[in-house]
Design a protein around this motif. Structure first.
Motif, mmCIF file in Angstrom:
data_model
loop_
_atom_site.group_PDB
_atom_site.id
_atom_site.type_symbol
_atom_site.label_atom_id
_atom_site.label_comp_id
_atom_site.label_asym_id
_atom_site.label_seq_id
_atom_site.Cartn_x
_atom_site.Cartn_y
_atom_site.Cartn_z
ATOM 1 N N ARG A 1 0.838 -1.213 0.000
ATOM 2 C CA ARG A 1 0.000 0.000 0.000
ATOM 3 C C ARG A 1 0.866 1.253 0.000
ATOM 4 N NH1 ARG A 1 -2.522 2.677 -1.829
ATOM 5 N NH2 ARG A 1 -4.648 3.419 -1.581
ATOM 6 N N ASP B 1 -1.113 7.254 -3.505
ATOM 7 C CA ASP B 1 -2.498 7.711 -3.420
ATOM 8 C C ASP B 1 -3.424 7.020 -4.425
ATOM 9 O OD1 ASP B 1 -1.533 8.841 -5.727
ATOM 10 O OD2 ASP B 1 -2.187 10.887 -5.267
ATOM 11 N N ARG C 1 -6.013 4.414 -5.767
ATOM 12 C CA ARG C 1 -7.020 3.579 -5.126
ATOM 13 C C ARG C 1 -6.709 2.114 -5.410
ATOM 14 N NH1 ARG C 1 -13.079 5.960 -5.644
ATOM 15 N NH2 ARG C 1 -12.845 5.382 -7.833
ATOM 16 N N ARG D 1 -9.559 -0.743 6.362
ATOM 17 C CA ARG D 1 -9.963 0.661 6.506
ATOM 18 C C ARG D 1 -8.763 1.535 6.868
ATOM 19 N NH1 ARG D 1 -14.330 -2.019 9.349
ATOM 20 N NH2 ARG D 1 -16.230 -1.955 8.072
ATOM 21 N N GLU E 1 -5.601 1.058 6.364
ATOM 22 C CA GLU E 1 -4.562 1.104 5.328
ATOM 23 C C GLU E 1 -5.106 1.544 3.964
ATOM 24 O OE1 GLU E 1 -1.237 0.572 5.802
ATOM 25 O OE2 GLU E 1 -1.723 0.488 7.943
ATOM 26 N N ARG E 2 -6.359 1.948 3.910
ATOM 27 C CA ARG E 2 -6.983 2.465 2.681
ATOM 28 C C ARG E 2 -7.095 1.409 1.574
ATOM 29 N NH1 ARG E 2 -3.850 5.926 0.229
ATOM 30 N NH2 ARG E 2 -2.009 5.212 1.364
ATOM 31 N N ASP F 1 -14.316 1.251 2.326
ATOM 32 C CA ASP F 1 -14.005 2.560 1.758
ATOM 33 C C ASP F 1 -15.317 3.283 1.472
ATOM 34 O OD1 ASP F 1 -13.539 4.406 -0.743
ATOM 35 O OD2 ASP F 1 -11.549 4.073 0.092
#
Length: 291
Positions: A130, A135, A137, A161, A163-164, A188
């Motif tokens: 990640r 940035d 997705r 959540r 760690e996106r 997300d």
């Protein structure tokens, strides 16, 4: 309203009149669907100019979900193409630039193999992956049930959540341990991805068979199963601003029919599929030049 699409655009005969050339398929595909999963990027990092061409062949609102290269998810067997991970990620990130710049990259999909279980080492690898993606997705899909076991499910979802990671929710045969349950929980607020692989339990386990790719995704969802997913998607739409659904049951040519039927059930008025043996819209044969 959920976006519906398919894995790839070249394997769906019911989208194209007979004689359609491969170079024209993506443009036709994008008249049916607003999203596609690019699977070829798993087998090789695609040239940047090819990605740019795909961008130019699709409408402005069209979106691509690009599958991460196999060396990035631990699938690679044999001699590596790249000398190190830095070169591999640099090449992949360069490849997807045209889609990013055009606003057509919905997400990069990281699908991990059945042997990628819930361990401290693998959690650290996901954090590092990640970080490398910055940035962009990124969606995360597991194939080992340990991530959603009673002991780890809540922590797995919270980790995603934190760690996106976008949750790639699966519908697949429940064949322990090389599959995961359907967990209807977004991680997300902007995007959730759903991948429908079919429910061919016997085919799912034939990894060593010569024709395993032909049988693994051999499945057609029936009306009741699609209705269940219609309701599931409405539920997920309350958790994420966008939901994209990818039908991956390609082996028997069922994906497009299932996708357009689900679109109809969602009130999306899909374009009718091409009748078998149709020549409607077929390009005239090219004339040979004598000079």
């Amino acid at each position: 309203m959920p976006h519906i699409g398919l894995t790839g655009w070249g394997d769906h005969e019911d989208l194209y009149p007979a004689g359609t050339k491969p170079k024209n398929m993506l443009g036709i595909y994008s008249s049916y669907f607003t999203v596609v999963e690019v699977d070829s990027s798993f087998y090789a990092v695609q040239p940047r100019d090819r990605m740019a061409r795909w961008v130019s062949e699709t409408p402005g609102e069209f979106q691509f979900i690009v599958k991460a290269y196999q060396g990035m998810t631990g699938h690679l067997r044999g001699k590596p193409y790249f000398s190190n991970d830095d070169d591999m990620y640099t090449a992949f990130l360069e490849s997807i630039k045209p889609m990013r710049e055009a606003g057509k990259l919905q997400a990069v999909l990281f699908q991990y193999p059945p042997w990628f279980d819930c361990t401290r080492e693998h959690v650290a690898l996901l954090r590092e992956t990640r970080r490398r993606m910055g940035d962009i997705r990124c969606a995360l899909e597991f194939r080992h049930q340990s991530w959603f076991s009673d002991a780890f499910k809540t922590r797995t979802l919270q980790f995603m959540r934190d760690e996106r990671w976008i949750h790639s929710i699966c519908d697949e045969p429940q064949v322990s341990p090389g599959s995961v349950p359907t967990v209807l929980e977004a991680t997300d607020p902007d995007l959730t991805i759903v991948r429908l692989h079919g429910r061919n339990a016997s085919g799912w386990q034939q990894n060593g068979a010569e024709n395993w790719r032909e049988v693994r995704y051999l499945y057609r969802y029936d009306e009741a199963e699609l209705e269940d997913w219609r309701q599931n998607l409405l539920q997920l739409s309350g958790q994420s601003r966008e939901v994209s659904v990818i039908f991956n049951n390609n082996s028997g040519g069922d994906a497009a029919a299932n996708a357009t039927r689900l679109m109809a059930m969602l009130g999306q008025n899909p374009k009718p599929l091409v009748p078998p043996d149709s020549t409607q819209g077929e390009e005239p044969p090219e004339q040979l030049s004598l000079f």
